[in-house]
Design an enzyme around this catalytic site. Structure first.
Site, mmCIF file in Angstrom:
data_model
loop_
_atom_site.group_PDB
_atom_site.id
_atom_site.type_symbol
_atom_site.label_atom_id
_atom_site.label_comp_id
_atom_site.label_asym_id
_atom_site.label_seq_id
_atom_site.Cartn_x
_atom_site.Cartn_y
_atom_site.Cartn_z
ATOM 1 N N ARG A 103 -6.719 -2.135 -6.807
ATOM 2 C CA ARG A 103 -6.195 -1.149 -5.854
ATOM 3 C C ARG A 103 -5.190 -1.848 -4.964
ATOM 4 N NH1 ARG A 103 -10.350 3.230 -4.925
ATOM 5 N NH2 ARG A 103 -12.219 2.068 -5.415
ATOM 6 N N THR A 140 -14.587 -4.514 -13.537
ATOM 7 C CA THR A 140 -13.561 -3.479 -13.370
ATOM 8 C C THR A 140 -14.145 -2.209 -12.768
ATOM 9 O OG1 THR A 140 -12.412 -4.420 -15.260
ATOM 10 C CG2 THR A 140 -11.760 -2.196 -14.623
ATOM 11 N N ASP A 172 -22.530 -6.426 -3.559
ATOM 12 C CA ASP A 172 -23.203 -5.547 -2.607
ATOM 13 C C ASP A 172 -24.364 -6.257 -1.916
ATOM 14 O OD1 ASP A 172 -21.469 -3.479 -3.319
ATOM 15 O OD2 ASP A 172 -22.710 -2.976 -5.052
ATOM 16 N N HIS A 199 -22.423 1.522 -7.085
ATOM 17 C CA HIS A 199 -21.436 0.675 -6.409
ATOM 18 C C HIS A 199 -20.294 1.561 -5.891
ATOM 19 C CE1 HIS A 199 -19.054 -2.868 -5.515
ATOM 20 N NE2 HIS A 199 -18.053 -2.365 -6.213
HETATM 21 N N1 LIG Z 1 -16.463 -4.603 -8.735
HETATM 22 C C1 LIG Z 1 -15.846 -4.975 -7.631
HETATM 23 O O1 LIG Z 1 -16.468 -5.155 -6.596
HETATM 24 C C2 LIG Z 1 -14.376 -5.214 -7.668
HETATM 25 C C3 LIG Z 1 -13.684 -5.710 -6.555
HETATM 26 C C4 LIG Z 1 -12.327 -5.974 -6.680
HETATM 27 C C5 LIG Z 1 -11.682 -5.715 -7.862
HETATM 28 N N2 LIG Z 1 -12.391 -5.181 -8.881
HETATM 29 C C6 LIG Z 1 -11.774 -4.876 -10.160
HETATM 30 O O2 LIG Z 1 -11.365 -6.080 -10.780
HETATM 31 C C7 LIG Z 1 -10.253 -5.823 -11.615
HETATM 32 C C8 LIG Z 1 -9.274 -6.930 -11.490
HETATM 33 O O3 LIG Z 1 -8.785 -6.977 -10.181
HETATM 34 P P1 LIG Z 1 -7.588 -7.975 -9.891
HETATM 35 O O4 LIG Z 1 -7.259 -7.915 -8.471
HETATM 36 O O5 LIG Z 1 -7.953 -9.301 -10.389
HETATM 37 O O6 LIG Z 1 -6.462 -7.245 -10.752
HETATM 38 P P2 LIG Z 1 -4.966 -7.665 -11.070
HETATM 39 O O7 LIG Z 1 -4.164 -6.440 -10.844
HETATM 40 O O8 LIG Z 1 -4.630 -8.938 -10.389
HETATM 41 O O9 LIG Z 1 -4.997 -7.977 -12.625
HETATM 42 C C9 LIG Z 1 -5.444 -7.105 -13.641
HETATM 43 C C10 LIG Z 1 -5.317 -7.874 -14.942
HETATM 44 O O10 LIG Z 1 -5.839 -7.143 -16.037
HETATM 45 C C11 LIG Z 1 -5.055 -7.484 -17.145
HETATM 46 N N3 LIG Z 1 -5.198 -6.504 -18.218
HETATM 47 C C12 LIG Z 1 -4.867 -5.198 -18.192
HETATM 48 N N4 LIG Z 1 -5.127 -4.629 -19.393
HETATM 49 C C13 LIG Z 1 -5.635 -5.611 -20.185
HETATM 50 C C14 LIG Z 1 -6.113 -5.662 -21.537
HETATM 51 N N5 LIG Z 1 -6.118 -4.566 -22.302
HETATM 52 N N6 LIG Z 1 -6.593 -6.823 -22.009
HETATM 53 C C15 LIG Z 1 -6.610 -7.926 -21.210
HETATM 54 N N7 LIG Z 1 -6.167 -7.945 -19.945
HETATM 55 C C16 LIG Z 1 -5.693 -6.803 -19.428
HETATM 56 C C17 LIG Z 1 -3.652 -7.497 -16.590
HETATM 57 O O11 LIG Z 1 -2.775 -8.152 -17.420
HETATM 58 C C18 LIG Z 1 -3.887 -8.234 -15.284
HETATM 59 O O12 LIG Z 1 -3.807 -9.629 -15.437
HETATM 60 C C19 LIG Z 1 -9.690 -4.453 -11.195
HETATM 61 O O13 LIG Z 1 -9.873 -3.571 -12.255
HETATM 62 C C20 LIG Z 1 -10.546 -4.024 -10.023
HETATM 63 O O14 LIG Z 1 -10.931 -2.667 -10.121
HETATM 64 C C21 LIG Z 1 -13.706 -4.945 -8.817
HETATM 65 O O1 LIG Z 2 -12.629 -0.784 -5.729
HETATM 66 C C1 LIG Z 2 -12.300 -1.925 -5.442
HETATM 67 O O2 LIG Z 2 -11.415 -2.521 -6.046
HETATM 68 C C2 LIG Z 2 -13.066 -2.638 -4.349
HETATM 69 C C3 LIG Z 2 -14.415 -3.112 -4.779
HETATM 70 O O3 LIG Z 2 -15.170 -2.232 -5.484
HETATM 71 C C4 LIG Z 2 -15.240 -3.610 -3.614
HETATM 72 O O4 LIG Z 2 -16.441 -3.370 -3.577
HETATM 73 O O5 LIG Z 2 -14.668 -4.286 -2.759
#
Ligand SMILES: NC(=O)c1ccc[n+]([C@@H]2O[C@H](COP(=O)([O-])OP(=O)(O)OC[C@H]3O[C@@H](n4cnc5c(N)ncnc54)[C@H](O)[C@@H]3O)[C@@H](O)[C@H]2O)c1
Ligand SMILES: O=C(O)C[C@H](O)C(=O)O
Length: 334
Positions: A103, A140, A172, A199
Site C-alpha cells: 500500500r 501478502t 499482531d 488480520h
Molecule cells: N501481512 C502484513 O502484515 C503485511 C504488512 C506489510 C506488507 N504486507 C504485504 O507484503 C507484500 C510485499 O510488500 P512490500 O512492501 O515488500 O512490496 P513491494 O511493493 O516493495 O514489492 C512487491 C514485490 O512483489 C513482486 N512480485 C509481484 N508479482 C510477482 C510474481 N508474480 N512473482 C514474484 N514476485 C512478484 C514485485 O516484483 C515486487 O518486488 C505486499 O503484498 C503487502 O500487502 C503485508
Molecule cells: O495492509 C498492509 O499492508 C499493512 C499490514 O497488514 C499491517 O498489518 O501493517
C-alpha cells in the site's frame, strides 16, 4: 519470572535450534521491501541448507548478489521472472509469499487488491504442481481472504494439505505485546497478549483476559486498548507517509520460518498464524497454532473470555465469513 520469560520466548520462536538441518527456504517476492529484509534475516538463520530468492523485478540478481556479500554458509540462489518460479520452488520445504504490491500513495485499493490476488493465485498454482506440498506462509495482504483463496487454488490444482498453509500474522501478537508493555510500563519481553480472529481492523481480537502478566484493565481501559491496537496498521501507514510497514513484518516472517523449522525438526513449536479452522463457525481463523512435523496440530483454545471479548469475537467471525467468501468468489473473475 525467569521461567516465564523463557516460555514467552519459545512461544514466539525466538530461540534458534542448533541441530543439523537440511531445509530449503524459497522467498517469492524476495526483491520486495519486506522480501529483502526477510531474506537478509534468513541469510544467517542456522539450519537452512539453501536460501532461494525469486521475484519478477529485473533487479533481483542485484539483490541476491548484495545478500551473497553477507558471509554465511547458507548457499543462496536467485531467479527472476515468472517462467523461473517453478525452478525457484523446486526442492523447497518452506515457501514464503511476500510479493504483490505494498500500500502506498498513488496505488488505488483496486490496483492493490488485483495485484496481490494475482500474485497469490500464481504462487499457489505453482506450489500445487510441486511433488509434495511445502509449508506455505503468506505475508501478502489481505490475508483474511487471500489465504482462503490460496486454499481453493491449491485444492483445484493439486494435492492440498491444509495443515501446511498459513497466513503469517505474528505481527499482531508482537504489536499487542509492545502496546501492553508500553501501557503498563513493563518490559515487553515479560508480556504476552494472545490475539485471535483475523488480520484486519474489524477482525483482530486481543484477549486481555488472558494476558501475561494478568491485566487489571477495567472495561473502559480494555476498549481503549482494543481500539488503539486495531488502529495500529493505519497509524503506522500514516506515520510512514502512506507506506505499509516492512521491518516488523519481515521480523514476524523470520519468527514464523523459525517455528516451522523447529517443528520440521520434531521440536515442540507454536506459531501465531491464520489457518483453516472450522472450530469457530468460520472456515479460517487466526491464533496460536501448535505444530508438529506435518504442520498444524491444533489451535490454542482460551476459556473465560470477558463479555466484551465475546462480543468482539462474534463481530470478527461475521467479517471472517464474508472475507472467506470473497476469497472464493474472487477466483471467478481471474
Ligand atoms: N501481512 C502484513 O502484515 C503485511 C504488512 C506489510 C506488507 N504486507 C504485504 O507484503 C507484500 C510485499 O510488500 P512490500 O512492501 O515488500 O512490496 P513491494 O511493493 O516493495 O514489492 C512487491 C514485490 O512483489 C513482486 N512480485 C509481484 N508479482 C510477482 C510474481 N508474480 N512473482 C514474484 N514476485 C512478484 C514485485 O516484483 C515486487 O518486488 C505486499 O503484498 C503487502 O500487502 C503485508
Ligand atoms: O495492509 C498492509 O499492508 C499493512 C499490514 O497488514 C499491517 O498489518 O501493517
Amino acid at each position: 519470572m525467569h521461567k516465564l520469560i523463557s516460555r514467552r520466548i519459545l512461544e514466539l520462536c525466538s530461540t534458534r535450534s542448533t541441530s543439523k538441518r537440511n531445509y530449503q527456504v524459497t522467498v517469492v517476492g524476495g526483491a520486495s521491501d519486506v522480501g529483502q529484509k526477510l531474506s537478509m534475516l534468513l541469510r544467517s538463520e542456522p539450519g537452512i541448507s539453501k536460501l532461494v530468492v525469486h521475484d519478477t523485478r529485473m533487479h533481483t540478481p542485484g539483490v541476491v548478489m548484495d545478500l551473497s556479500h553477507i558471509p554465511s554458509d547458507i548457499p543462496i540462489k536467485g531467479y527472476t521472472g515468472e517462467d523461473m518460479l517453478e525452478t525457484a520452488l523446486k526442492g523447497a520445504n518452506i515457501v514464503i509469499g511476500v510479493g504483490g504490491i505494498i500500500r502506498k500513495p498513488g496505488i488505488t485499493e483496486k490496483l492493490w487488491l488485483s495485484a496481490n490476488t494475482e500474485f497469490v493465485r500464481i504462487l499457489s498454482k505453482h506450489v500445487a504442481k510441486m511433488d509434495s506440498m511445502p509449508f506455505l506462509g503468506i505475508v501478502t495482504e489481505p490475508i483474511n481472504y487471500l489465504v482462503p483463496m490460496a486454499a481453493e487454488v491449491l485444492r483445484s490444482h493439486g494435492d492440498y494439505d491444509s495443515r501446511k498453509l498459513f497466513g503469517i500474522t505474528g505481527i499482531d501478537a508482537l504489536r499487542a505485546q509492545s502496546l501492553f508493555a508500553a501501557e503498563n510500563n513493563l518490559n515487553p519481553n515479560n508480556c504476552y497478549v494472545p490475539v485471535i480472529g483475523g488480520h484486519s481492523e474489524k477482525t483482530l481480537v486481543p484477549l486481555l483476559s488472558q494476558s501475561t502478566p494478568t491485566s487489571d484493565f477495567d472495561a473502559k481501559m480494555s476498549e481503549e486498548f482494543t481500539t488503539k491496537f486495531r488502529q495500529f496498521e493505519n497509524k503506522i501507514i500514516r506515520a510512514n507517509r502512506g507506506i505499509s510497514p516492512t521491518l516488523s513484518v519481515a521480523y514476524s516472517a523470520l519468527l514464523f520460518t523459525r517455528c516451522i523449522l523447529n517443528a520440521m525438526d520434531g521440536q515442540p513449536s507454536r506459531v501465531h498464524a491464520f489457518i483453516e479452522n472450522n472450530d469457530f463457525g468460520t472456515a479460517y481463523f487466526g491464533g496460536m497454532v501448535h505444530l508438529d512435523s506435518q504442520g498444524v496440530k491444533d489451535m490454542q483454545i482460551y476459556t473465560s473470555l470477558t463479555q466484551y471479548e465475546l462480543h468482539l469475537l462474534e463481530r470478527s467471525l461475521d467479517e471472517l465469513r464474508k472475507d472467506a467468501l470473497k476469497g472464493k468468489k474472487v477466483l471467478e473473475f481471474c
